[in-house]
Scaffold this motif. Structure first.
Motif, PDB file in Angstrom:
ATOM      1  N   MET A   1       2.462 -29.847  22.267  1.00 46.85           N
ATOM      2  CA  MET A   1       1.554 -30.086  21.136  1.00 46.85           C
ATOM      3  C   MET A   1       0.166 -30.462  21.640  1.00 46.85           C
ATOM      4  N   GLY A   2      -0.843 -29.788  21.135  1.00 44.12           N
ATOM      5  CA  GLY A   2      -2.205 -30.061  21.577  1.00 44.12           C
ATOM      6  C   GLY A   2      -2.930 -31.003  20.638  1.00 44.12           C
ATOM      7  N   THR A   3      -4.218 -31.164  20.892  1.00 43.17           N
ATOM      8  CA  THR A   3      -5.010 -32.107  20.094  1.00 43.17           C
ATOM      9  C   THR A   3      -5.537 -31.481  18.805  1.00 43.17           C
ATOM     10  N   ARG A   4      -5.331 -30.153  18.634  1.00 46.24           N
ATOM     11  CA  ARG A   4      -5.889 -29.466  17.466  1.00 46.24           C
ATOM     12  C   ARG A   4      -5.368 -30.076  16.154  1.00 46.24           C
ATOM     13  N   CYS A   6      -5.120 -32.980  15.198  1.00 48.45           N
ATOM     14  CA  CYS A   6      -5.846 -34.133  14.641  1.00 48.45           C
ATOM     15  C   CYS A   6      -6.834 -33.677  13.568  1.00 48.45           C
ATOM     16  N   HIS A   8      -9.920 -32.817  13.718  1.00 49.73           N
ATOM     17  CA  HIS A   8     -11.357 -33.087  13.890  1.00 49.73           C
ATOM     18  C   HIS A   8     -12.037 -31.870  14.518  1.00 49.73           C
ATOM     19  N   ILE A   9     -13.331 -31.683  14.177  1.00 47.08           N
ATOM     20  CA  ILE A   9     -14.071 -30.641  14.898  1.00 47.08           C
ATOM     21  C   ILE A   9     -15.193 -31.247  15.725  1.00 47.08           C
ATOM     22  N   CYS A  10     -15.381 -32.552  15.620  1.00 46.41           N
ATOM     23  CA  CYS A  10     -16.339 -33.231  16.496  1.00 46.41           C
ATOM     24  C   CYS A  10     -15.742 -34.597  16.834  1.00 46.41           C
ATOM     25  N   GLY A  11     -16.443 -35.374  17.654  1.00 52.05           N
ATOM     26  CA  GLY A  11     -15.939 -36.692  18.022  1.00 52.05           C
ATOM     27  C   GLY A  11     -15.918 -37.588  16.798  1.00 52.05           C
ATOM     28  N   GLU A  12     -14.748 -38.062  16.427  1.00 48.48           N
ATOM     29  CA  GLU A  12     -14.634 -38.795  15.173  1.00 48.48           C
ATOM     30  C   GLU A  12     -13.617 -39.918  15.319  1.00 48.48           C
ATOM     31  N   SER A  13     -13.906 -41.069  14.709  1.00 45.79           N
ATOM     32  CA  SER A  13     -12.935 -42.157  14.713  1.00 45.79           C
ATOM     33  C   SER A  13     -13.124 -42.988  13.465  1.00 45.79           C
ATOM     34  N   SER A  14     -12.108 -43.777  13.134  1.00 49.16           N
ATOM     35  CA  SER A  14     -12.245 -44.741  12.047  1.00 49.16           C
ATOM     36  C   SER A  14     -12.084 -46.131  12.658  1.00 49.16           C
ATOM     37  N   GLY A  16     -10.882 -49.473  14.019  1.00 48.02           N
ATOM     38  CA  GLY A  16      -9.526 -49.944  14.306  1.00 48.02           C
ATOM     39  C   GLY A  16      -9.421 -50.305  15.772  1.00 48.02           C
ATOM     40  N   GLY A  18      -8.542 -50.173  19.423  1.00 45.84           N
ATOM     41  CA  GLY A  18      -8.152 -49.131  20.368  1.00 45.84           C
ATOM     42  C   GLY A  18      -8.641 -47.741  20.018  1.00 45.84           C
ATOM     43  N   GLU A  19      -9.629 -47.613  19.108  1.00 46.51           N
ATOM     44  CA  GLU A  19     -10.108 -46.289  18.728  1.00 46.51           C
ATOM     45  C   GLU A  19     -10.779 -45.560  19.882  1.00 46.51           C
TER      46      GLU A  19
ATOM     47  N   GLY B  92     -23.030 -30.264  18.995  1.00 45.80           N
ATOM     48  CA  GLY B  92     -21.806 -30.979  19.349  1.00 45.80           C
ATOM     49  C   GLY B  92     -21.161 -31.645  18.142  1.00 45.80           C
ATOM     50  N   PRO B 198     -15.057 -45.594   6.032  1.00 42.46           N
ATOM     51  CA  PRO B 198     -15.894 -45.703   7.230  1.00 42.46           C
ATOM     52  C   PRO B 198     -15.421 -44.817   8.382  1.00 42.46           C
ATOM     53  N   ASN B 200     -16.761 -43.324  12.482  1.00 42.62           N
ATOM     54  CA  ASN B 200     -17.745 -43.195  13.555  1.00 42.62           C
ATOM     55  C   ASN B 200     -17.795 -41.730  13.949  1.00 42.62           C
ATOM     56  N   LEU B 203     -18.452 -40.998  18.969  1.00 44.07           N
ATOM     57  CA  LEU B 203     -18.100 -42.170  19.754  1.00 44.07           C
ATOM     58  C   LEU B 203     -18.008 -41.762  21.225  1.00 44.07           C
ATOM     59  N   ARG B 210      -7.016 -38.950  23.608  1.00 43.36           N
ATOM     60  CA  ARG B 210      -6.632 -40.349  23.393  1.00 43.36           C
ATOM     61  C   ARG B 210      -5.825 -40.438  22.102  1.00 43.36           C
ATOM     62  N   ALA B 213      -6.247 -45.304  16.677  1.00 50.17           N
ATOM     63  CA  ALA B 213      -5.604 -46.505  16.129  1.00 50.17           C
ATOM     64  C   ALA B 213      -4.495 -46.159  15.148  1.00 50.17           C
ATOM     65  N   VAL B 216      -2.655 -41.038  16.196  1.00 50.56           N
ATOM     66  CA  VAL B 216      -2.840 -39.586  16.240  1.00 50.56           C
ATOM     67  C   VAL B 216      -3.514 -39.203  17.557  1.00 50.56           C
ATOM     68  N   HIS B 219      -8.911 -35.400  20.285  1.00 48.75           N
ATOM     69  CA  HIS B 219      -9.534 -34.627  21.359  1.00 48.75           C
ATOM     70  C   HIS B 219     -10.174 -35.516  22.410  1.00 48.75           C
ATOM     71  N   ILE B 224     -13.250 -30.964  22.457  1.00 52.67           N
ATOM     72  CA  ILE B 224     -14.338 -30.817  21.479  1.00 52.67           C
ATOM     73  C   ILE B 224     -15.285 -29.694  21.909  1.00 52.67           C
TER      74      ILE B 224
END
Lengths: 98, 396
Positions: A1-4, A6, A8-14, A16, A18-19, B92, B198, B200, B203, B210, B213, B216, B219, B224
């Motif tokens: 299983m790959g990261t696809r 998730c 996301h199409i760009c660097g993204e986090s919420s 929390g 350990g994000e 990007g 919210p 980010n 990042l 990785r 939180a 999941v 990338h 990316i």
């Protein structure tokens, strides 16, 4: 299983814990608290907690004694710098792995 | 009759852009003037954000795009160079910003006239790059750029030659607002900054994937970047689809990523981009009168590079002459490199020769292009063509 998966199409986090991943892996030096000097530990009272206030990674606990979450502590050393009683020493990580 | 800058500004207005941030620079300045007037007069419901630099102009567009606005900026030359860092950030983040680049030479030495070194130097920033051949294409491509950008989640740079197009009036068919509204629905952002949920963006992203939180697997940096490259490759189809849709609605043909002139029976092809390719059609007229079967390919889209289309169109030719208005120092014109790469492995046995022309606004005459083709042909026929280096049409 790959990261696809998730989605996301760009660097993204919420927000929390350990994000940004296990940032403790970045650490070069580890903060070690001397509880004979640390004010809340010595007095057994909630006091000072400047390390908790200044830590940019929020890894210091506001407890007696103060605990450090080493999973995310990057070893920046700010806690050691702000401690008014010099209770925190920065010790090279190499010394712990032997 | 409108000039190229007016065509670009009208294209942005008809696309109902919501945020414009641009810093004036020769020869792009009239684009910013026209858009600020549209906003001032209430003809365009948009925020015109005054900024102190091109870097900030694109930073404003990036932020506005992240909160869900359709954004536009325009620049030239040193302004585009100053945007370089933000070009990478916008691509990007996969934001559908549209930028009009009015092609101008870059220093040193100081020069304000046309060549394509500015945008060609930004080739690897992850932006779709389109080159207009005339003022009609400038207007049409700006409108199409929004549809492409928002479908592909990629920023688009619409490039057109400074002065040759930007300050030259030509007949341009301006579509009605209703027609453009039918073609281009309001922007639906792929991602949006919202205080209620919210997030980010961008990042610190380390090399390896990785677990976030929520548990999941997300990338790493490479994944990316892979998605950006994958999106660029897939956008070839999007560009063609949008072009086809535009052609059906407005009656002007944009069905391929390149345009061809008399290529059906051509044994010699001239390849160029922008207004230079239009000049090449005049050279082809003269060469045809001399009995040579010459055709022209105008590269409308340079990134993503339409390699398969190029190989298909050029594979039957015995000679391809590529004219570049920029130079990749230490090698040759960048379009020539791409043409050679497209032909490699296609089975074609085609001689390819490169000329560097028109730098810093040096006039390029159709006769000079025709003479260069004839000279190259005689070298090919004499078995003496040196493919190692590009020839410069200058007086050194």
């Amino acid at each position: 299983m790959g990261t696809r998966d998730c989605g996301h199409i760009c660097g993204e986090s919420s927000p929390g814990i350990g994000e940004a991943g296990k940032t403790g892996e970045w650490r070069d030096s580890r903060p070690v608290i001397d509880e004979d000097r640390c004010t809340p530990a010595r007095k057994n009272k909630p006091a000072c907690f400047l390390c908790w206030l200044y830590c940019p990674e929020a890894v210091m606990s506001k407890t007696i004694p103060v605990r450090i979450d080493m999973e995310y502590c990057k070893g920046c050393g700010i806690c050691a710098q702000v401690c008014p009683v010099h209770a925190i020493a920065m010790i090279e990580e190499g010394r712990f792995t032997a | 009759m409108i000039d190229g800058n007016r065509a670009a500004a009208l294209g942005a207005k008809l696309s109902r852009v919501q945020v414009v941030a641009a810093y004036p620079i020769t020869p792009q300045t009239p684009v910013t003037e026209a858009l600020s007037e549209f906003v001032e007069r209430g003809e365009l419901q948009a925020q015109y954000v005054n900024v102190e630099s091109e870097h900030s102009a694109l930073a404003v567009c990036s932020s506005a795009s992240l909160v869900g606005a359709r954004t536009f900026t325009a620049t030239s030359s040193h302004g585009l160079a100053y945007m370089h860092e933000m070009l990478h950030w916008v691509a990007g983040t996969r934001l559908p910003v549209v930028l009009a680049c009015v092609n101008r030479a870059i220093g040193a030495p100081w020069n304000v006239l046309n060549d394509q070194q500015d945008s060609m130097s930004q080739r690897d920033t992850g932006w779709i790059q389109m080159y207009a051949r005339n003022n009609q294409e400038i207007l049409d491509l700006v409108i199409q750029a929004y549809s492409i950008a928002e479908k592909a989640c990629l920023p688009v740079m619409v490039c057109y030659d400074g002065y040759v197009l930007s300050h030259t009036e030509m007949p341009v068919g301006v579509p009605s607002q209703d027609a453009v509204d039918r073609f281009l629905p309001p922007y639906k952002p792929h991602t949006i900054l919202d205080p209620g949920s919210p997030r980010n963006y961008n990042l610190v992203t380390l090399a390896n994937p990785r677990v976030n939180a929520e548990g999941v697997l997300c990338h790493g940096y490479m994944e990316i970047r892979y998605l950006l490259q994958e999106a660029m490759e897939k956008s070839k189809e999007t560009i063609a689809d949008v072009g086809r849709e535009f052609s059906d609605l407005f009656g002007r043909s944009y069905v391929k990523l390149l345009w061809e002139d008399r290529m059906q029976d051509a044994e010699i092809a001239i390849v160029a981009m922008g207004s230079l390719a239009m000049e090449a059609t005049v050279a082809a007229d003269a060469l045809r009168r001399d009995g040579l079967r010459v055709g022209v390919i105008g590269l409308r889209v340079f990134r993503p590079f339409p390699g398969r289309d190029v190989a298909g169109a050029l594979g039957r030719c015995r000679l391809v002459v590529v004219f570049d208005k920029s130079i990749s120092y230490g090698n040759e014109g960048a379009t020539c490199t791409e043409i050679k790469a497209a032909l490699y492995g296609s089975g074609a046995n085609t001689a390819v020769h490169n000329f560097i022309v028109g730098l810093g606004g040096r006039d390029v005459k159709a006769r000079e292009l025709a003479d260069a083709v004839k000279k190259t042909l005689s070298l090919v026929e004499g078995g003496a063509l040196n493919n190692e280096s590009a020839e410069w049409i200058c007086e050194i």
